[in-house]
Design a protein around this motif. Structure first.
Motif, short mmCIF file in Angstrom:
data_model
loop_
_atom_site.label_atom_id
_atom_site.label_comp_id
_atom_site.label_asym_id
_atom_site.label_seq_id
_atom_site.Cartn_x
_atom_site.Cartn_y
_atom_site.Cartn_z
N ASN A 113 0.83 -1.21 0.00
CA ASN A 113 0.00 0.00 0.00
C ASN A 113 0.86 1.25 0.00
OD1 ASN A 113 -3.12 -0.07 0.25
ND2 ASN A 113 -2.47 -1.85 1.43
N VAL A 114 1.92 1.26 0.81
CA VAL A 114 2.79 2.44 0.87
C VAL A 114 3.55 2.63 -0.43
CG1 VAL A 114 4.80 3.43 2.06
CG2 VAL A 114 2.98 2.33 3.38
N ALA A 115 3.93 1.53 -1.07
CA ALA A 115 4.68 1.62 -2.32
C ALA A 115 3.82 2.06 -3.50
CB ALA A 115 5.31 0.25 -2.64
N LEU A 116 2.50 1.99 -3.35
CA LEU A 116 1.60 2.22 -4.48
C LEU A 116 1.81 3.57 -5.18
CD1 LEU A 116 -0.64 0.82 -6.07
CD2 LEU A 116 -2.30 1.83 -4.50
N PRO A 117 1.92 4.70 -4.45
CA PRO A 117 2.12 5.97 -5.16
C PRO A 117 3.38 5.99 -6.02
CG PRO A 117 1.55 6.36 -2.86
CD PRO A 117 1.82 4.89 -3.00
N LEU A 118 4.43 5.33 -5.56
CA LEU A 118 5.67 5.28 -6.33
C LEU A 118 5.48 4.43 -7.58
CD1 LEU A 118 8.21 4.83 -3.39
CD2 LEU A 118 7.39 6.95 -4.43
N MET A 131 10.29 1.27 3.34
CA MET A 131 10.47 0.85 4.73
C MET A 131 10.76 2.04 5.63
SD MET A 131 9.77 -2.31 4.83
CE MET A 131 10.30 -2.70 6.50
N GLY A 132 11.45 3.05 5.09
CA GLY A 132 11.69 4.26 5.86
C GLY A 132 10.40 4.98 6.19
N ALA A 133 9.46 5.00 5.24
CA ALA A 133 8.16 5.63 5.48
C ALA A 133 7.40 4.87 6.56
CB ALA A 133 7.35 5.70 4.19
N LEU A 134 7.43 3.54 6.50
CA LEU A 134 6.77 2.74 7.53
C LEU A 134 7.46 2.91 8.89
CD1 LEU A 134 6.01 -0.51 5.52
CD2 LEU A 134 4.31 0.94 6.66
N ARG A 135 8.78 3.01 8.87
CA ARG A 135 9.51 3.23 10.12
C ARG A 135 9.12 4.57 10.72
NH1 ARG A 135 14.31 3.44 8.09
NH2 ARG A 135 14.28 1.19 7.75
N GLY A 136 8.90 5.54 9.87
CA GLY A 136 8.55 6.88 10.35
C GLY A 136 7.22 6.93 11.07
N VAL A 137 6.33 5.99 10.79
CA VAL A 137 5.04 5.94 11.49
C VAL A 137 4.99 4.79 12.50
CG1 VAL A 137 3.84 7.03 9.56
CG2 VAL A 137 3.91 4.52 9.70
N GLY A 138 6.16 4.19 12.76
CA GLY A 138 6.26 3.16 13.79
C GLY A 138 5.70 1.81 13.40
N LEU A 139 5.68 1.49 12.11
CA LEU A 139 5.05 0.23 11.67
C LEU A 139 5.97 -0.61 10.79
CD1 LEU A 139 1.40 1.40 10.92
CD2 LEU A 139 2.20 0.04 12.85
N SER A 151 -5.07 -2.56 13.42
CA SER A 151 -6.10 -1.76 14.09
C SER A 151 -6.40 -0.52 13.24
CB SER A 151 -5.60 -1.33 15.47
OG SER A 151 -4.54 -0.38 15.34
N GLY A 152 -7.48 0.18 13.61
CA GLY A 152 -7.83 1.40 12.88
C GLY A 152 -6.72 2.43 12.92
N GLY A 153 -6.11 2.61 14.10
CA GLY A 153 -5.02 3.56 14.23
C GLY A 153 -3.83 3.17 13.39
N GLN A 154 -3.53 1.88 13.34
CA GLN A 154 -2.40 1.41 12.52
C GLN A 154 -2.70 1.60 11.03
OE1 GLN A 154 -2.22 -2.58 14.10
NE2 GLN A 154 -0.52 -2.09 15.48
N GLN A 155 -3.93 1.36 10.62
CA GLN A 155 -4.30 1.57 9.22
C GLN A 155 -4.14 3.04 8.83
OE1 GLN A 155 -7.82 -0.55 7.58
NE2 GLN A 155 -8.01 -1.44 9.62
N GLN A 156 -4.53 3.94 9.73
CA GLN A 156 -4.38 5.35 9.41
C GLN A 156 -2.91 5.74 9.33
OE1 GLN A 156 -5.56 7.61 7.72
NE2 GLN A 156 -7.11 8.65 8.98
N ARG A 157 -2.08 5.14 10.15
CA ARG A 157 -0.64 5.41 10.10
C ARG A 157 -0.04 4.88 8.80
NH1 ARG A 157 0.35 2.88 15.77
NH2 ARG A 157 2.56 2.77 15.18
N VAL A 158 -0.53 3.73 8.32
CA VAL A 158 -0.09 3.24 7.01
C VAL A 158 -0.50 4.23 5.92
CG1 VAL A 158 -0.39 1.43 5.27
CG2 VAL A 158 -0.09 0.81 7.67
N ALA A 159 -1.73 4.75 6.03
CA ALA A 159 -2.21 5.73 5.04
C ALA A 159 -1.33 6.98 5.05
CB ALA A 159 -3.66 6.10 5.33
N ILE A 160 -0.88 7.40 6.22
CA ILE A 160 0.01 8.56 6.30
C ILE A 160 1.36 8.23 5.68
CG2 ILE A 160 1.30 10.03 7.92
CD1 ILE A 160 -1.17 9.93 9.74
N ALA A 161 1.89 7.04 5.96
CA ALA A 161 3.16 6.63 5.34
C ALA A 161 3.02 6.60 3.82
CB ALA A 161 3.58 5.26 5.86
N ARG A 162 1.89 6.12 3.32
CA ARG A 162 1.65 6.09 1.87
C ARG A 162 1.66 7.49 1.29
NH1 ARG A 162 -4.13 3.98 0.37
NH2 ARG A 162 -4.58 5.93 1.45
#
Length: 248
Positions: A113-118, A131-139, A151-162
């Motif tokens: 999901n995070v790689a999708l925009p690239l 992985m740096g983007a995921l590390r930045g949101v603690g995931l 969890s919902g909070g983790q999904q939103q953090r993935v969305a922010i990393a994306r």
């Protein structure tokens, strides 16, 4: 928080923007000649009563809605004058989006999901960047999990990393904490705050939560499609008081 001045450069500027939607008796005004700037390297929160035009304002600023009249400037680009193809490219290359609904693809892992925009840009996807983007949101350790396993909070953090992996000029967030518990909501706002404080980015966020708005450098209040107030360096109590004046 950033020190705001009236001479600060603007990431996005709306000039006399009006927007209406179809109604039973004809067109219904939603925004009425709104002029507003979103300063660079700062977070601006937009608040107001239900139906005041907050989401429409954000959508016009992001080129998701085309105004009936007025200008929307992203740097030197007038989004209101762009065709849909050009708008799609501008949104893909220069903007990031975080919504209340996380909009993750359920069949993809957090990493995918995070790689999708690239991938959509057509370039090479570097694993260390994702992985740096995921590390930045603690995931970082959740990279192989699918959304249903988070969890919902983790999904939103993935969305922010994306969003952040694409290094956008400005991030638009529409009620990013609206479906989260208080703790998860606080974590999300801290991450958006870090976009400004650590990365020197720009964030525009619509929220109904005074505690979330207090993370911003400036809060703009809407009522009946017009800007009716502004609060710099807000506190939750000051935001709640100001909001109460326009919800009566």
């Amino acid at each position: 928080m950033a020190l705001l001045t009236d001479t600060q450069l603007l990431a996005v500027q709306l000039a006399a923007v009006s927007k209406s939607h179809p109604g039973a008796g004809g067109r219904v005004p939603v925004l009425r000649e709104v002029s507003l700037g979103f300063p660079q390297r700062a977070m601006t929160a937009v608040m107001g009563p239900s139906g005041s035009g907050k989401t429409t304002l954000l959508n016009c600023a992001a080129g998701l809605d085309k105004p009936d009249s007025g200008q929307v400037l992203l740097g030197d680009t007038d989004l209101a004058a762009c065709g849909e193809k050009e708008l799609t490219e501008v949104r893909r290359s220069r903007m990031g989006f975080v919504f209340q609904q996380f909009n993750l693809l359920p069949m993809l892992t957090a990493y995918e999901n995070v790689a999708l925009p690239l991938r959509l840009r057509g370039g090479r996807v570097r694993r260390d960047r994702v992985m740096g983007a995921l590390r930045g949101v603690g995931l970082e350790e959740k990279a192989d999990r699918r959304p249903a396993q988070l969890s919902g909070g983790q999904q939103q953090r993935v969305a922010i990393a994306r969003t952040l992996v694409a290094e956008p000029e400005i991030v638009f967030a529409d009620e990013p904490t609206g479906s989260l518990d208080r703790r998860s909501g606080r974590q999300v706002m801290e991450l958006l705050r870090a976009v400004v404080d650590r990365a020197g980015g720009t964030v525009a966020v619509v929220t109904h939560d005074p505690a979330a708005a207090a993370c911003a450098d400036r809060v703009v209040f809407l009522s009946d499609g017009r800007v009716v107030g502004r609060l710099d360096h807000p506190t939750a109590a000051a935001v709640a008081h100001e909001l109460s004046l326009w919800e009566r």
